[in-house]
Design an enzyme around this catalytic site. Sequence first.
Site, PDB file in Angstrom:
ATOM      1  N   VAL A   1       0.833  -1.201   0.000  1.00  0.00           N
ATOM      2  CA  VAL A   1       0.000   0.000   0.000  1.00  0.00           C
ATOM      3  C   VAL A   1       0.872   1.257   0.000  1.00  0.00           C
ATOM      4  O   VAL A   1       0.586   2.249  -0.674  1.00  0.00           O
ATOM      5  CB  VAL A   1      -0.939  -0.013   1.218  1.00  0.00           C
ATOM      6  CG1 VAL A   1      -1.675   1.294   1.327  1.00  0.00           C
ATOM      7  CG2 VAL A   1      -1.897  -1.166   1.098  1.00  0.00           C
TER       8      VAL A   1
ATOM      9  N   THR B   1       0.683  12.730   5.868  1.00  0.00           N
ATOM     10  CA  THR B   1       1.878  13.507   5.521  1.00  0.00           C
ATOM     11  C   THR B   1       2.116  13.580   4.031  1.00  0.00           C
ATOM     12  O   THR B   1       2.800  14.469   3.559  1.00  0.00           O
ATOM     13  CB  THR B   1       3.114  12.912   6.211  1.00  0.00           C
ATOM     14  OG1 THR B   1       3.175  11.548   5.856  1.00  0.00           O
ATOM     15  CG2 THR B   1       3.006  13.071   7.703  1.00  0.00           C
ATOM     16  N   ASP B   2       1.556  12.635   3.259  1.00  0.00           N
ATOM     17  CA  ASP B   2       1.670  12.780   1.809  1.00  0.00           C
ATOM     18  C   ASP B   2       0.460  13.519   1.271  1.00  0.00           C
ATOM     19  O   ASP B   2       0.579  14.420   0.460  1.00  0.00           O
ATOM     20  CB  ASP B   2       1.728  11.418   1.104  1.00  0.00           C
ATOM     21  CG  ASP B   2       2.913  10.592   1.525  1.00  0.00           C
ATOM     22  OD1 ASP B   2       3.625  11.032   2.447  1.00  0.00           O
ATOM     23  OD2 ASP B   2       3.110   9.515   0.947  1.00  0.00           O
TER      24      ASP B   2
ATOM     25  N   GLU C   1       9.386   5.073   1.744  1.00  0.00           N
ATOM     26  CA  GLU C   1       8.785   4.114   2.671  1.00  0.00           C
ATOM     27  C   GLU C   1       9.155   2.681   2.299  1.00  0.00           C
ATOM     28  O   GLU C   1       9.466   1.856   3.156  1.00  0.00           O
ATOM     29  CB  GLU C   1       7.255   4.297   2.681  1.00  0.00           C
ATOM     30  CG  GLU C   1       6.847   5.616   3.333  1.00  0.00           C
ATOM     31  CD  GLU C   1       5.517   6.160   2.820  1.00  0.00           C
ATOM     32  OE1 GLU C   1       4.723   5.371   2.268  1.00  0.00           O
ATOM     33  OE2 GLU C   1       5.275   7.369   2.966  1.00  0.00           O
TER      34      GLU C   1
ATOM     35  N   GLU D   1      -1.975   5.890  -4.177  1.00  0.00           N
ATOM     36  CA  GLU D   1      -3.389   5.811  -4.550  1.00  0.00           C
ATOM     37  C   GLU D   1      -4.030   7.188  -4.662  1.00  0.00           C
ATOM     38  O   GLU D   1      -5.058   7.353  -5.290  1.00  0.00           O
ATOM     39  CB  GLU D   1      -4.176   4.903  -3.598  1.00  0.00           C
ATOM     40  CG  GLU D   1      -4.156   5.278  -2.127  1.00  0.00           C
ATOM     41  CD  GLU D   1      -2.962   4.671  -1.410  1.00  0.00           C
ATOM     42  OE1 GLU D   1      -1.842   4.819  -1.934  1.00  0.00           O
ATOM     43  OE2 GLU D   1      -3.130   4.069  -0.346  1.00  0.00           O
TER      44      GLU D   1
ATOM     45  N   ASP E   1     -13.671  31.632 -35.972  1.00  0.00           N
ATOM     46  CA  ASP E   1     -15.001  32.088 -35.566  1.00  0.00           C
ATOM     47  C   ASP E   1     -16.089  31.626 -36.520  1.00  0.00           C
ATOM     48  O   ASP E   1     -17.185  31.313 -36.097  1.00  0.00           O
ATOM     49  CB  ASP E   1     -15.025  33.605 -35.356  1.00  0.00           C
ATOM     50  CG  ASP E   1     -14.310  34.367 -36.456  1.00  0.00           C
ATOM     51  OD1 ASP E   1     -14.176  33.814 -37.557  1.00  0.00           O
ATOM     52  OD2 ASP E   1     -13.895  35.511 -36.218  1.00  0.00           O
TER      53      ASP E   1
ATOM     54  N   ASP F   1      -6.506  34.770 -35.493  1.00  0.00           N
ATOM     55  CA  ASP F   1      -7.223  35.745 -36.314  1.00  0.00           C
ATOM     56  C   ASP F   1      -6.701  37.124 -35.978  1.00  0.00           C
ATOM     57  O   ASP F   1      -6.116  37.325 -34.923  1.00  0.00           O
ATOM     58  CB  ASP F   1      -8.711  35.749 -35.956  1.00  0.00           C
ATOM     59  CG  ASP F   1      -9.421  34.543 -36.496  1.00  0.00           C
ATOM     60  OD1 ASP F   1      -8.846  33.858 -37.336  1.00  0.00           O
ATOM     61  OD2 ASP F   1     -10.559  34.304 -36.058  1.00  0.00           O
TER      62      ASP F   1
ATOM     63  N   ASP G   1     -14.499  27.497 -40.317  1.00  0.00           N
ATOM     64  CA  ASP G   1     -13.258  27.306 -39.575  1.00  0.00           C
ATOM     65  C   ASP G   1     -13.251  25.982 -38.812  1.00  0.00           C
ATOM     66  O   ASP G   1     -12.206  25.538 -38.346  1.00  0.00           O
ATOM     67  CB  ASP G   1     -13.055  28.437 -38.560  1.00  0.00           C
ATOM     68  CG  ASP G   1     -12.731  29.758 -39.242  1.00  0.00           C
ATOM     69  OD1 ASP G   1     -12.349  29.708 -40.427  1.00  0.00           O
ATOM     70  OD2 ASP G   1     -12.850  30.803 -38.598  1.00  0.00           O
TER      71      ASP G   1
ATOM     72  N   ASN H   1       0.741   7.860   4.457  1.00  0.00           N
ATOM     73  CA  ASN H   1       0.189   8.021   3.120  1.00  0.00           C
ATOM     74  C   ASN H   1      -0.994   8.958   3.110  1.00  0.00           C
ATOM     75  O   ASN H   1      -1.198   9.716   2.177  1.00  0.00           O
ATOM     76  CB  ASN H   1      -0.240   6.669   2.558  1.00  0.00           C
ATOM     77  CG  ASN H   1       0.866   6.060   1.742  1.00  0.00           C
ATOM     78  OD1 ASN H   1       1.967   6.610   1.719  1.00  0.00           O
ATOM     79  ND2 ASN H   1       0.598   4.957   1.096  1.00  0.00           N
TER      80      ASN H   1
HETATM   81  P1  ATP Z   1      -9.907  37.742 -39.259  1.00  0.00           P
HETATM   82  O1  ATP Z   1     -11.027  37.920 -38.287  1.00  0.00           O
HETATM   83  O2  ATP Z   1      -9.646  36.345 -39.656  1.00  0.00           O
HETATM   84  O3  ATP Z   1      -8.714  38.549 -38.972  1.00  0.00           O
HETATM   85  P2  ATP Z   1     -11.254  39.515 -40.950  1.00  0.00           P
HETATM   86  O4  ATP Z   1     -12.358  39.617 -39.996  1.00  0.00           O
HETATM   87  O5  ATP Z   1     -10.381  40.675 -41.167  1.00  0.00           O
HETATM   88  O6  ATP Z   1     -10.380  38.289 -40.669  1.00  0.00           O
HETATM   89  P3  ATP Z   1     -13.269  38.847 -42.809  1.00  0.00           P
HETATM   90  O7  ATP Z   1     -14.260  39.306 -41.864  1.00  0.00           O
HETATM   91  O8  ATP Z   1     -13.326  37.485 -43.365  1.00  0.00           O
HETATM   92  O9  ATP Z   1     -11.798  39.036 -42.324  1.00  0.00           O
HETATM   93  O10 ATP Z   1     -13.255  39.875 -43.984  1.00  0.00           O
HETATM   94  C1  ATP Z   1     -12.480  39.676 -45.120  1.00  0.00           C
HETATM   95  C2  ATP Z   1     -12.626  40.848 -46.047  1.00  0.00           C
HETATM   96  O11 ATP Z   1     -13.982  40.969 -46.448  1.00  0.00           O
HETATM   97  C3  ATP Z   1     -12.283  42.170 -45.399  1.00  0.00           C
HETATM   98  O12 ATP Z   1     -10.941  42.490 -45.604  1.00  0.00           O
HETATM   99  C4  ATP Z   1     -13.193  43.152 -46.100  1.00  0.00           C
HETATM  100  O13 ATP Z   1     -12.572  43.630 -47.264  1.00  0.00           O
HETATM  101  C5  ATP Z   1     -14.389  42.319 -46.497  1.00  0.00           C
HETATM  102  N1  ATP Z   1     -15.492  42.517 -45.555  1.00  0.00           N
HETATM  103  C6  ATP Z   1     -15.475  42.363 -44.230  1.00  0.00           C
HETATM  104  N2  ATP Z   1     -16.671  42.612 -43.684  1.00  0.00           N
HETATM  105  C7  ATP Z   1     -17.472  42.950 -44.692  1.00  0.00           C
HETATM  106  C8  ATP Z   1     -18.843  43.316 -44.789  1.00  0.00           C
HETATM  107  N3  ATP Z   1     -19.625  43.389 -43.734  1.00  0.00           N
HETATM  108  N4  ATP Z   1     -19.338  43.586 -46.008  1.00  0.00           N
HETATM  109  C9  ATP Z   1     -18.562  43.504 -47.080  1.00  0.00           C
HETATM  110  N5  ATP Z   1     -17.281  43.171 -47.065  1.00  0.00           N
HETATM  111  C10 ATP Z   1     -16.719  42.900 -45.893  1.00  0.00           C
END
Ligand code: ATP
Length: 924
Positions: free
Chosen positions: A292, A758-759, A730, A297, A661, A339, A665, A755
């Site tokens: 033991v 103290t442990d 021990e 344990e 996000d 991102d 992805d 055991n």
């Molecule tokens: P990450 O979050 O990965 O850094 P991001 O958010 O900059 O990326 P996205 O949101 O995918 O990238 O946008 C990519 C591109 O799309 C942007 O650089 C912009 O030119 C265009 N974009 C972003 N938002 C809009 C929107 N609401 N309407 C039109 N074009 C957009």
Amino acid sequence: MMDVERQTPGAAPWHALTAEAVVAQWGSHPERGLTGEEVARRRSRDGFNELPEAAAASWLGLLLSQFTNIVIWVLIGAAVVSGLLKDWLDAAAILAIVLLNGLLGFVQEYRAERSLAALRKLSVAMARVFRDGALQSVPARELVPGDVIALEAGDRVPADARLIYAANFQTQEASLTGESTPVRKRPERLAADVPLADRSNMMFMGTVAVSGKARALVVATGSGTELGRIAAMIQKAAEAERAETPLQRRLEQFGYQLLWLALGVVSVVFALGYLRGEPLVEMFLTSVSLAVAAVPEGLPAVVTITLALGVTRMVKRHALIRKLPAVETLGSATVICTDKTGTLTKNEMTVTRLFVDGRVFEVTGEGYEPAGEIRASSPALPLEGGGEGGGEDDRGDDGGGAGLRELLTAAVLCNGATLRQEHGVWQVIGDPTEGALLVAAAKAGLAKDELERRAPLEREIPFDAERKMMTIIRRTAEGGTAYSKGAPDVLLRRCTSRMTLDGRTEPLDDAHRRRIAEANASLAQQSLRVLAVAHRPLRHRRADSDDDIERELVFLGLFAMKDPLRPEAAEAVRLCRQAGIRTAMITGDHKDTAVAIARELGLHRDGETALSGSELDNLTDEQLAQRVERVGVYARVSAEHKLRIVRAWKRRGAVVAMTGDGVNDAPAIKAADIGVAMGIAGTDVTKEASDMVVTDDNFASIAAAVEEGRGIFDNIQKTVHFLLSCNVSEVLVMLFAALLGLPLPLLPIQILWMNLVTDGIPALALAVDPKAPDLMQRPPRRPGDRLLDRARLLSIGGEGLMLALIALAAFGASLFLWHQTVEQARTVAFTVMVVAQLVHAFNSRSERLSLFQLGIATNRSLVWAFLLSLGVQLAVITIPAAGPIFKVAPLPLEDWELMAAMGLLPLFIMEAAKAVRRSRSAPA
Ligand code: ATP
């Protein structure tokens, strides 16, 4: 209020009615939704929107599971044998210890279980719903039938619902129908007899929105949903999630190995004792207690509680662990792919520049308050040519002409955000990029409400990170207009003409294309995010395909916006670099913008390269793997590229954390060693695929989680190290005594006591040891590295030997120098062992650093554990009633001095050993 009745048998099913009819039947409103009162009423009638949960592990089951351990059975056997021999005290003492041990294990596991359950609750699913006319985010379990919900790509459908409105909306219903290709959804009514899989105007709980947008009316919740009918199957899947971490599994195996080893040692001791003619019964009990003694344990419980406490601490630093094994992996992360927008930057966009017809305008003002003006920039940005008129005319606050006005109007009409003032503070509801456009337009006096009233929505092609653009089609006096905006490179390819500053439409020639591209690059190099805006008049309202509409656009101009860095990001990047962790930025933004921001963050250094999505496409996986270590920035990438980047790093043997996000992805997040989802911007799908959710979307929180991960691993390592060295000591003390032909230096009850007390107690305190000061200065632990490598096993052995020799020396001194009784000598050996082990707990806080460098009181729990354990040990050897139970005898004064001195020895020995280690590893 009219009482809404459920569908009566024989009535048309929801999909066979028009959306209006369904909304009316449920007493709801397509835009305003239900009222708060009505929601409360329906909830009390229909209950919460949740499926019956699988019964949680009961506390009784948990308690009983503590006694299923083989070591416990061996002990119970020993108690039974003692009982048969009428050695009632021993039997009772052993049983008491078994019970105490079980109870302690139970309390630990129960606490761990509870904090993990609390964590699970933190990640509740949310739903967006219209109530009392406003869009709100509420926990999905609070939905009631009749609620009007809004959905976007990446959302998990929170209840069964009938579509009211859809734009490019598709769901993936594999969880329900097994069909994995997305299904296009439209609100049009269907025939009554279409099967579930073809009910394209319905969406079902548990399925996932993969593209577009929709609004729908909830028609069934909880167990009334289609999913509710097959809930039993789902529960099984959920149970499988409660997995052990690799570390826990390895430790369990290790425990068994130790048991076998112990049995070997036990046989030797037993054989030697038998040969010397020791009483068989005593030898049996000794062997049992030795076995033991050898088996730690308490280990699995300590590991569980360290993980659970660590994970709870991580929540305070905005990292929510979804899968426990991730804690271990975090500590060995070598690359973080992150991102940009919202993670490294604040995602608080402000438009600072406009570009129209070769001219640059400056937008003043900060934040979302629409206070500021738009004026021709002078001196102009480094743009060759400028507009035809140069820079001297059109100055002033009048907005600069029809072209500029149309640019701003289009940006407002192609926009899903709203700007509103609450308690005097201006806020953007929706995408900050779009909000920034509204703010800029408002500075020129253009309000969204008014513009929208004159041009009502007809149809939209929503933004999607893959396409990087969006379009909204509106009804106008002339018929209709399509308004598009998106990444300049994407949008420009679809433009065939351009608008001049005075509002004329002209063909877009190559010279102008070049000029726009140059403006785009120049703005991007100033860390600005650039968006292009275009429109297309549609003479008659046609039901063209999306692609047909987004052609032959008229280029209107560019918006450039700044997005301040998160103040803590640069420091976090630096900290990671120092800890041997590479940070790579992965963004959908323009390469120049990304590189400029990366430079500000110290994330992109000279000699490193940046790759764009199209450049990535030209590399084979092999080539990418070769280059990946020199790339700090990936721009204009899509989700598919993220997956390739993860794989490339993994080919190089890296341990990769990847953030995400969007819906798309999810594969990259799953493929990464540590998939990190954004808590705020992240979609349900990404969160579900992730190992960890960063609740404030902040890069610094990822770095903090890595630090915590390292700390947790460190503490588990310290605790295991400490517990094992005690166990070894021990075993060795018993083995040596047997080899030397000495009486048994420790009795079973004493070993069991050690055991447990103290442990056990200091081990718990070690498990919450504060982070070592050099934690983020070490390189990452190599993923293949074991918890106990050869070097560590050697030091555990060495320290066990040290403790054993100290106890043996004390035993010998009492027996042979002072000629005390065996009982007294045992009492001395027992107490010295206890004190030495307690002192050794302090040594175990660091392999290299002196206790005095760390500070004795920096781990207060350990100080308390020390005092508590010492106190009870003193009670055991001084309270007369304890004598017969623990088989201890009263001691003369000189023994106390000896015990104190010997007990402190491990501190001096280990301090010396650490000093040697430090001097050896010190840089020359
Ligand atoms: P990450 O979050 O990965 O850094 P991001 O958010 O900059 O990326 P996205 O949101 O995918 O990238 O946008 C990519 C591109 O799309 C942007 O650089 C912009 O030119 C265009 N974009 C972003 N938002 C809009 C929107 N609401 N309407 C039109 N074009 C957009």
